[in-house]
Scaffold this motif. Structure first.
Motif, short mmCIF file in Angstrom:
data_model
loop_
_atom_site.label_atom_id
_atom_site.label_comp_id
_atom_site.label_asym_id
_atom_site.label_seq_id
_atom_site.Cartn_x
_atom_site.Cartn_y
_atom_site.Cartn_z
N GLY A 148 0.80 -1.21 0.00
CA GLY A 148 0.00 0.00 0.00
C GLY A 148 0.84 1.26 0.00
O GLY A 148 2.04 1.24 -0.28
N MET A 149 0.19 2.37 0.32
CA MET A 149 0.89 3.65 0.41
C MET A 149 1.69 3.70 1.70
O MET A 149 1.20 3.32 2.76
CB MET A 149 -0.12 4.80 0.36
N ALA A 150 2.91 4.19 1.62
CA ALA A 150 3.74 4.30 2.81
C ALA A 150 3.34 5.53 3.61
O ALA A 150 2.96 6.56 3.03
CB ALA A 150 5.21 4.39 2.42
N PRO A 151 3.43 5.47 4.94
CA PRO A 151 3.18 6.68 5.74
C PRO A 151 4.11 7.82 5.39
O PRO A 151 3.76 8.98 5.59
CB PRO A 151 3.40 6.19 7.17
N ALA A 152 5.32 7.50 4.88
CA ALA A 152 6.27 8.55 4.48
C ALA A 152 6.87 8.19 3.14
O ALA A 152 7.35 7.07 2.95
CB ALA A 152 7.37 8.72 5.53
N THR A 153 6.86 9.13 2.20
CA THR A 153 7.46 8.96 0.88
C THR A 153 8.29 10.19 0.57
O THR A 153 7.83 11.32 0.75
CB THR A 153 6.37 8.79 -0.20
N LEU A 154 9.51 9.96 0.11
CA LEU A 154 10.39 11.08 -0.25
C LEU A 154 10.20 11.40 -1.73
O LEU A 154 10.34 10.53 -2.59
CB LEU A 154 11.85 10.72 0.03
N TYR A 155 9.88 12.66 -2.01
CA TYR A 155 9.61 13.10 -3.38
C TYR A 155 10.81 13.88 -3.90
O TYR A 155 11.22 14.88 -3.30
CB TYR A 155 8.35 13.96 -3.43
N GLU A 156 11.39 13.41 -5.00
CA GLU A 156 12.51 14.04 -5.68
C GLU A 156 13.66 14.40 -4.72
O GLU A 156 14.35 15.39 -4.91
CB GLU A 156 12.03 15.29 -6.45
N GLY A 157 13.82 13.60 -3.70
CA GLY A 157 14.99 13.71 -2.85
C GLY A 157 14.96 14.77 -1.79
O GLY A 157 15.89 14.84 -0.97
N ASP A 158 13.89 15.60 -1.73
CA ASP A 158 13.96 16.70 -0.76
C ASP A 158 12.64 17.06 -0.08
O ASP A 158 12.64 17.88 0.85
CB ASP A 158 14.53 17.95 -1.42
N VAL A 159 11.52 16.50 -0.49
CA VAL A 159 10.24 16.82 0.12
C VAL A 159 9.58 15.52 0.59
O VAL A 159 9.41 14.59 -0.20
CB VAL A 159 9.30 17.56 -0.85
N TRP A 160 9.23 15.48 1.88
CA TRP A 160 8.56 14.30 2.42
C TRP A 160 7.05 14.44 2.28
O TRP A 160 6.48 15.46 2.67
CB TRP A 160 8.91 14.12 3.89
N ILE A 161 6.42 13.41 1.73
CA ILE A 161 4.97 13.32 1.66
C ILE A 161 4.52 12.42 2.80
O ILE A 161 4.88 11.23 2.84
CB ILE A 161 4.50 12.77 0.32
N LEU A 162 3.77 12.97 3.74
CA LEU A 162 3.32 12.22 4.91
C LEU A 162 1.83 11.95 4.82
O LEU A 162 1.05 12.80 4.39
CB LEU A 162 3.62 12.99 6.19
N ARG A 163 1.43 10.75 5.29
CA ARG A 163 0.02 10.33 5.25
C ARG A 163 -0.37 9.85 6.66
O ARG A 163 -0.44 8.63 6.90
CB ARG A 163 -0.17 9.24 4.21
N PRO A 164 -0.65 10.75 7.57
CA PRO A 164 -0.88 10.35 8.97
C PRO A 164 -2.24 9.73 9.25
O PRO A 164 -2.47 9.22 10.35
CB PRO A 164 -0.73 11.68 9.73
N LEU A 165 -3.15 9.75 8.27
CA LEU A 165 -4.51 9.24 8.51
C LEU A 165 -4.73 7.85 7.93
O LEU A 165 -5.89 7.41 7.81
CB LEU A 165 -5.55 10.21 7.91
N LEU A 166 -3.68 7.13 7.59
CA LEU A 166 -3.85 5.84 6.92
C LEU A 166 -4.54 4.80 7.78
O LEU A 166 -5.04 3.80 7.25
CB LEU A 166 -2.48 5.31 6.46
N ALA A 167 -4.57 5.01 9.07
CA ALA A 167 -5.26 4.06 9.95
C ALA A 167 -6.68 4.51 10.30
O ALA A 167 -7.39 3.83 11.04
CB ALA A 167 -4.47 3.85 11.24
N GLU A 168 -7.11 5.65 9.74
CA GLU A 168 -8.41 6.23 10.10
C GLU A 168 -9.45 5.96 9.00
O GLU A 168 -9.15 6.06 7.82
CB GLU A 168 -8.29 7.73 10.32
N ARG A 169 -10.67 5.66 9.42
CA ARG A 169 -11.76 5.44 8.47
C ARG A 169 -12.39 6.76 8.06
O ARG A 169 -12.48 7.70 8.84
CB ARG A 169 -12.83 4.54 9.09
N ARG A 170 -12.82 6.81 6.82
CA ARG A 170 -13.46 8.02 6.30
C ARG A 170 -14.71 8.37 7.09
O ARG A 170 -15.00 9.54 7.34
CB ARG A 170 -13.79 7.81 4.81
#
Length: 455
Positions: A148-170
């Motif tokens: 699945g989607m990682a809680p943290a993904t590094l974009y182009e080596g310098d910007v972190w994309i964070l997904r802190p709600l991956l355990a939360e239901r809509r």
């Protein structure tokens, strides 16, 4: 998540080091709106000096998108949050529009973060999004993608994309918004069966047991992928060296490693890096190369990379076919997927082209003792060089030859998106080829393979 009215942000965000602040992606939908409200509460309570900037990407794919962006701007003004709208401009593709829109969205969000001096973008992906993503990847038989989607993904080596709600239901997030008297925008494309995700979403509707089963599988696969990344990194650190730029040597013992799964992953990554390809090569084909390396002799080509097995070791270098045609220097451009080259004004009238077969041998004496001269020449021949009027001036970065031209290695499979699941192997191979060091993820977790950037 706690019940609406309590401070759930205190539970969701304590492991994130927001530093100077963050960009929050908000479309106006329930997930991103809830994320923004939770972030606002967290910043107000715990990070009063940090900056929170809400950004809406107007993809300009629907007539209502500009009005919706204005609605979001109004909400942000009401909440006291700085808001910016950025547009996806230019022609849109006739097919693959969802993937193209996603690429544009991350690019625009990262650009805003850089402009603001920040290195974190936070998105509102939920457990529902995670399950939908995994189902779509299952349909395409994407084994590692089932993490699945990682809680943290590094974009182009310098910007972190964070997904802190991956355990939360809509549904929980919508209940929170409703309790606070806040609404959200329903994008009609989220119900359009012409798109894959809405079709998958419909199959999950009302089937909570299936969703939980998928998420349990995702957690297991994510853990396995992190473990494999760590083990592959150990093998790269143990066996790999760079005899000269563009020539990777694996010690003969690599072919006999007992951890075949990790050796297979390490070889896949090294082949992609040596060839400058964005995707790892097919597992079955690499398994055949691994068997060949175990035999102690053989030669083959995969992912634009030659693998040459000799008594002195297992050597990898870019094949001579399909190299870039001579081109004018473009400052900061990536050449052949392997190098980012920067120039000053001293290369006017020059072109960048492969070095060619003739030339001296680079590398230390100890490195040359471990690699045949023919391999040094073959690897050097496919390196970038600066030419003028048919005369080779030298390679970028050569001491005393072209002081205004620099070449920085690029780790192609992780250059654009580096999932936190793959962080350890990416670090190992970056160190091997001399690519820039990877920044530490902004997640406060213990070090080690059991608690990586995505725990």
């Amino acid at each position: 998540m706690q019940q609406a009215g309590s401070p759930p942000a205190a539970m969701l965000f304590p492991r994130i080091d927001f530093g100077q602040g963050a960009v929050a992606a908000i479309s106006g939908g329930s997930d991103s709106t809830a994320l923004l409200v939770l972030l606002k509460n967290h910043f107000d309570r715990f990070l009063p000096s940090a900056r929170l900037i809400a950004v809406t990407v107007d993809h300009a794919l629907r007539s209502a998108s500009a009005t919706e962006a204005q609605t979001v701007a109004g909400l942000c003004e009401k909440l006291g949050i700085v808001h910016r709208t950025v547009a996806w401009e230019g022609a849109k593709p006739s097919s693959g529009i969802a993937a193209a829109a996603r690429e544009a969205r991350y690019r625009l969000l990262a650009d805003v973060a850089r402009d603001e001096g920040l290195d974190i973008v936070v998105t509102g992906h939920t457990a529902d999004d995670q399950a939908e993503t995994v189902i779509m990847r299952q349909a395409r038989d994407e084994g590692p993608g089932l993490a699945g989607m990682a809680p943290a993904t590094l974009y182009e080596g310098d910007v972190w994309i964070l997904r802190p709600l991956l355990a939360e239901r809509r549904s929980t997030l919508r209940a929170l918004l409703t309790a606070r008297g806040l609404g959200w925008i329903d994008d009609p494309t989220n119900l359009d069966p012409a798109f894959e995700r809405p079709r998958v979403r419909a199959t999950l509707a009302g089937n909570g047991n299936r969703l939980e089963d998928i998420l349990a599988t995702t957690r297991r696969v994510a853990h396995e992928r992190e473990e494999l990344s760590y083990r592959a990194a150990v093998l790269i650190d143990r066996h790999a060296s760079q005899s000269t730029r563009g020539l990777i040597r694996l010690a003969p013992e690599f072919g006999a490693e007992a951890d075949r799964q990790a050796a297979l992953q390490a070889l896949r990554v090294l082949l992609a890096v040596a060839g400058g390809t964005s995707f790892l090569p097919d597992k079955d084909r690499v398994a055949g190369l691994l068997r060949m390396s175990s035999s102690g002799t053989g030669r083959a080509t995969l992912s634009r990379t030659v693998i040459d097995v000799r008594r002195a070791g297992i050597f990898l270098y870019r094949e001579a076919r399909g190299l870039p045609v001579p081109s004018m220097p473009s400052d900061g451009a990536v050449w052949d997927g392997r190098y980012r080259i920067t120039f000053d004004d001293g290369v006017e009238g020059c072109v960048i082209a492969p070095f060619g077969r003739e030339g001296g041998l680079e590398g230390t004496a100890s490195a040359r003792e471990k690699a045949p001269a023919s391999l040094f020449r073959a690897a050097h021949a496919v390196e970038p060089a600066v030419w003028r009027d048919g005369i080779r001036l030298g390679s970028p970065g050569e001491p005393g030859r072209l002081p205004g031209a620099q070449v920085v290695p690029v780790v192609a499979p992780f250059a654009r998106f580096l999932s936190g699941f793959d962080l350890e192997v990416a670090r190992a191979v970056s160190g091997l080829v001399g690519a820039p060091s990877l920044p530490a993820p902004p997640l406060k977790v213990p070090a080690g393979p059991q608690a990586s950037a995505n725990a």
